[in-house]
Design a protein around this motif. Sequence first.
Motif, short mmCIF file in Angstrom:
data_model
loop_
_atom_site.label_atom_id
_atom_site.label_comp_id
_atom_site.label_asym_id
_atom_site.label_seq_id
_atom_site.Cartn_x
_atom_site.Cartn_y
_atom_site.Cartn_z
N ILE A 270 74.83 92.96 11.48
CA ILE A 270 75.78 93.76 10.72
C ILE A 270 76.40 92.86 9.67
CG2 ILE A 270 78.03 94.92 10.78
CD1 ILE A 270 77.29 96.13 13.39
N ILE A 271 76.33 93.32 8.43
CA ILE A 271 76.95 92.56 7.35
C ILE A 271 78.35 93.11 7.15
CG2 ILE A 271 76.83 91.93 4.92
CD1 ILE A 271 73.80 92.30 5.12
N ALA A 272 79.34 92.29 7.38
CA ALA A 272 80.73 92.71 7.23
C ALA A 272 81.27 92.07 5.96
CB ALA A 272 81.55 92.29 8.44
N ASP A 273 81.29 92.86 4.88
CA ASP A 273 81.68 92.31 3.58
C ASP A 273 83.17 92.56 3.35
OD1 ASP A 273 81.90 91.40 1.03
OD2 ASP A 273 80.31 92.64 0.18
N TYR B 223 76.53 88.87 13.20
CA TYR B 223 77.30 89.26 12.03
C TYR B 223 77.07 88.28 10.89
CZ TYR B 223 80.13 92.13 15.21
OH TYR B 223 80.55 93.05 16.13
N LEU B 224 76.92 88.85 9.71
CA LEU B 224 77.08 88.03 8.52
C LEU B 224 78.46 88.41 8.00
CD1 LEU B 224 76.22 86.16 6.27
CD2 LEU B 224 75.11 88.06 5.13
N PHE B 225 79.40 87.51 8.17
CA PHE B 225 80.79 87.82 7.91
C PHE B 225 81.18 87.21 6.57
CE2 PHE B 225 85.33 87.62 8.38
CZ PHE B 225 85.62 88.78 9.08
N ILE B 226 81.46 88.10 5.62
CA ILE B 226 81.77 87.62 4.27
C ILE B 226 83.25 87.78 4.02
CG2 ILE B 226 81.40 88.10 1.82
CD1 ILE B 226 78.59 89.03 2.65
N ALA C 149 79.39 83.01 8.74
CA ALA C 149 80.34 83.40 7.70
C ALA C 149 79.98 82.80 6.36
CB ALA C 149 81.74 82.97 8.10
N LEU C 150 80.16 83.61 5.32
CA LEU C 150 80.05 83.12 3.95
C LEU C 150 81.45 83.15 3.36
CD1 LEU C 150 76.97 84.93 2.36
CD2 LEU C 150 77.23 82.48 2.75
N VAL C 151 81.96 82.02 2.92
CA VAL C 151 83.28 82.02 2.27
C VAL C 151 83.16 81.49 0.85
CG1 VAL C 151 84.74 81.81 4.30
CG2 VAL C 151 83.83 79.77 3.24
N GLY C 152 84.10 81.89 0.07
CA GLY C 152 84.12 81.44 -1.32
C GLY C 152 85.02 82.38 -2.09
N GLU C 153 85.30 82.00 -3.32
CA GLU C 153 86.22 82.81 -4.11
C GLU C 153 85.47 83.89 -4.87
OE1 GLU C 153 89.95 80.30 -4.97
OE2 GLU C 153 88.28 79.17 -5.76
N ARG D 131 66.94 99.80 9.58
CA ARG D 131 67.52 100.00 10.90
C ARG D 131 68.08 98.71 11.47
NH1 ARG D 131 64.05 103.60 15.00
NH2 ARG D 131 65.73 102.90 16.36
N LYS D 132 67.49 97.60 11.04
CA LYS D 132 67.89 96.33 11.65
C LYS D 132 69.15 95.76 11.04
CE LYS D 132 63.51 94.97 13.36
NZ LYS D 132 62.39 94.05 13.27
N VAL D 133 69.46 96.16 9.81
CA VAL D 133 70.63 95.60 9.14
C VAL D 133 71.54 96.74 8.71
CG1 VAL D 133 71.44 94.12 7.28
CG2 VAL D 133 69.17 93.78 8.23
N GLN D 134 72.80 96.67 9.05
CA GLN D 134 73.76 97.67 8.62
C GLN D 134 74.96 96.97 7.99
OE1 GLN D 134 73.70 101.34 9.11
NE2 GLN D 134 71.57 100.68 9.06
N MET D 135 75.71 97.74 7.23
CA MET D 135 76.84 97.11 6.53
C MET D 135 78.16 97.78 6.86
SD MET D 135 75.67 96.09 2.69
CE MET D 135 76.90 94.85 2.37
#
Lengths: 305, 607
Positions: free
Chosen positions: B479-482, B511-514, B349-353, B395-399
Amino acid sequence: MVYVLRRLIQSALILLGVSFITFVLLYVLPADPVRQIAGRAATAETVENIRQQLGLDQPLLVQYGRYLAALAQGDLGRSYLQKTEVTELILSRLPATLQLMAAGIVAELILGLSMGIAAALMRGRLGDQLLMMASFVTVSAPQFVVSLLLLYVFAVKLGWFPIGGYGTAAHLVLPAITLGILGSGWYSRMMRSSMTEVLRADYIRTARAKGLSRARVVFGHALPNAILPVIAMIGIDIGIFMGGIVVVESVFGWPGIGQLAWQAIQRVDIPIIMGVTLVSALAIVIGNLLADLVAPLIDPRIRLR
Amino acid sequence: MMQEVATRSGAAAAPDAAPDAALDAAAEAAPVLLVAGLTVSVRTEAGLKPLVENLSFTLRRGETLAIAGESGSGKSMTSLAIMGLLPPPAVRVTAGSIRLGQTDLTAAPEAQMRHVRGDRIAMIFQEPMTSLNPVLTIGTQLAEAIRAHEPLPRAEARRRALAALTAVRLSQPERRMHQYPHELSGGMRQRVMIAMALALRPEVLIADEPTTALDVTVQREVLDLLRDLQRDLGTAIILITHDMGVVAEMADRVIVMKSGRMVEQAPVRQLFHAPTEPYTRDLLAAVPRMGARAAAAAPAPLPAAEPVARLSDVVVRFPVRGGLLGRTTLNVHAVEHVSFDIARGETFALVGESGCGKSTIARAIVGLVPHQGQITVGDHVLSAHGRDAPKALRRKVQMVFQDPMAALDPRMRVGDLIAEPLLIHGIGTAADRRAEAADLLRRVGLSPDQIDRYPHEFSGGQRQRICIARALALKPDLIIADESVSALDVSVQARVLALLQELQQEMGVAYLFISHDMAVVDSISDRVAVMYLGQIVEMGSRAQVFGDPRHPYTQRLIEAVPVPDPAHQRRPSVRMTGDLPNPVHPVGSGPERVILRDVGAGHLVAI
């Protein structure tokens, strides 16, 4: 201001492009200016002489180069038929056209904006539908029809305004309204959709939640926001306006550059056509620049760069 | 609750008979606002459809009544009905009354309502970014609100406006008077809205999701401010919100609404500790809470295998051009020297304002913005210009994005939307792809029968499921979940989060969870990185970052989150009025680079 300087340089390039395209178009035109000057009875020899005199026997690029060289000194050439300097001709007629243009734009804005605002406030009701129908009619009506109709009713039948000519404010009314009517249809539709959108904005709800009067909400809060796209339009609109001016000046006998252009086109008087085209292009470029300079005065978010 | 009903029916029986003197005497206890049997309906082709049905409540001086509910519960319609600002002509009050003192607002003519609005009942809205007129200065907008109700000379009104700005603790109030809304941050604009609303000391303040669009630390400041002002002025507040944390912190009493009807009304402690209605219980259960997983804090086993993505020393800057030749004069330092790995099958997870650079990182990983440094996805190194990422890499990364409506082409059927990535990559025949789309629909919890429907036929949560299905179509490693669940109601959010976890276990996707939402991040992530002004200031396992936050910024973020428990005692914190420093620097200079130090077991903290 760096911005204005850059815009002026851009404008010069635009004018250069316009001059080149017009020049090429006139060059490939099947009508022969020399024949027009020489008249039907002229011998082939006379025709050739005139052609040489005018330098029209030279290749296109040479002709264009000469034209540009003269233009750089502010010389737009001499009219083939009237034997006068084009610069002089245009300058003598420009004030009349500018006057008509200004009056036309004012008429157009008064008609268009008030119709548009009224329609937006009555959105979906009968008044809105009637106004939009009216705008449709004004957009579709050809200008020579509108001008003749106005002439017939207000000049011939009612006698309120002179039939044609130039001089007093009364002379200005009918041509200005004719010009204004066409644009008013566009502006009213644009203003209506812009106003409708703005009236739905959150800040309008805030303004109402403050307990402001309806007039203050509409004119103080909605109008300055809604008018922005219309202002950008005025700059572009000057081009369409020039087309209308040719018609209206001819119908009303208004001695402006529109009339000059009309006569020149009939006689293939190339220097005048070139000159008028360039002046019109200049007017459009300046109009756009002015519109872009006015916009940030109304909307502080717009930064010029 | 019974007491409420009694008060209401008593007052409704003889509302006009109450003499003024008696009212004055009972001012403290008497209701300021009395809503009885309120029904708001919208006219549709099928007749009148109620949006709010038979709603009754009272509001007393100095109290805060929260109206909580998910989208479509009618809570905003209630507030607009009180203000007399329902969108005409389709929506109107069809039954019931709203009494402010002696006046029934539902029957008051517009001219009279104009005197009520702003003067006796004021309102602040959710979107501070769009709620102020962009072409008028702050001073003008404040002064005109005052002058609309009190015949003051312009200069006097401006003096009052300045006092109001000072009261909401806005820095440099004199300067703000001459500024335009776009020159102010979201938090500052919301302070201006509050100043405008409270300048005339209204009896009632309606705050419709006042902090929903704000960053969590800014939300904290605005909530504190509202509470302080209420104490000073004795204003009664109707707080409309979906956030149970905000409810727990602010409210004295709570009304829970669902589909236009009141489900439950109770004092705040009672509602949180002993909810009587099943819907309230479900709603409270769905609220993500920080620390809820703390007990099960077995640190996620970090597979030693190749990471699915590795960022080393990634920098993203956006040039700002200016001058005659359009040369770069300034740089926006969006991302500065960021390095991390995402392991196969984990949730990072990436958190921030807002503006901290978290979404820019996502865009850099999929090659949408140029970067410096190295981004490796699988065994490919991404080219730095941010273009022409090879198809194999894509193909390897989806959003999955925040707004599921905007992310789905409204003219395409969901089957085609889900199958489109397969089509682009030339996988399978048309029939295969359709079968795959049907299968994916089933996997995300929708029915394969719905394959030929259009996006608008689905609810927000269902649309987000469709987006997830589309992201899964290519069987990506990452999967990047923005902010993918930020726009969803809590109950829907909880289900989508559960779905994401299920799919992870099934398919081993990372997941890269933003997110800006600390509680959501705490509930789903394995590892967390906290970003501030483009740099990572703290990174470690979820338990390390949330259980033992070391960096002051992380601590402030966690502190600021409203806790959905009215009994929670907040540690007194320093009230902040400052703004975020600017990430824009002239060419050649930049922000100071933070150095991360390992404080034990891979817990990295900036020093």
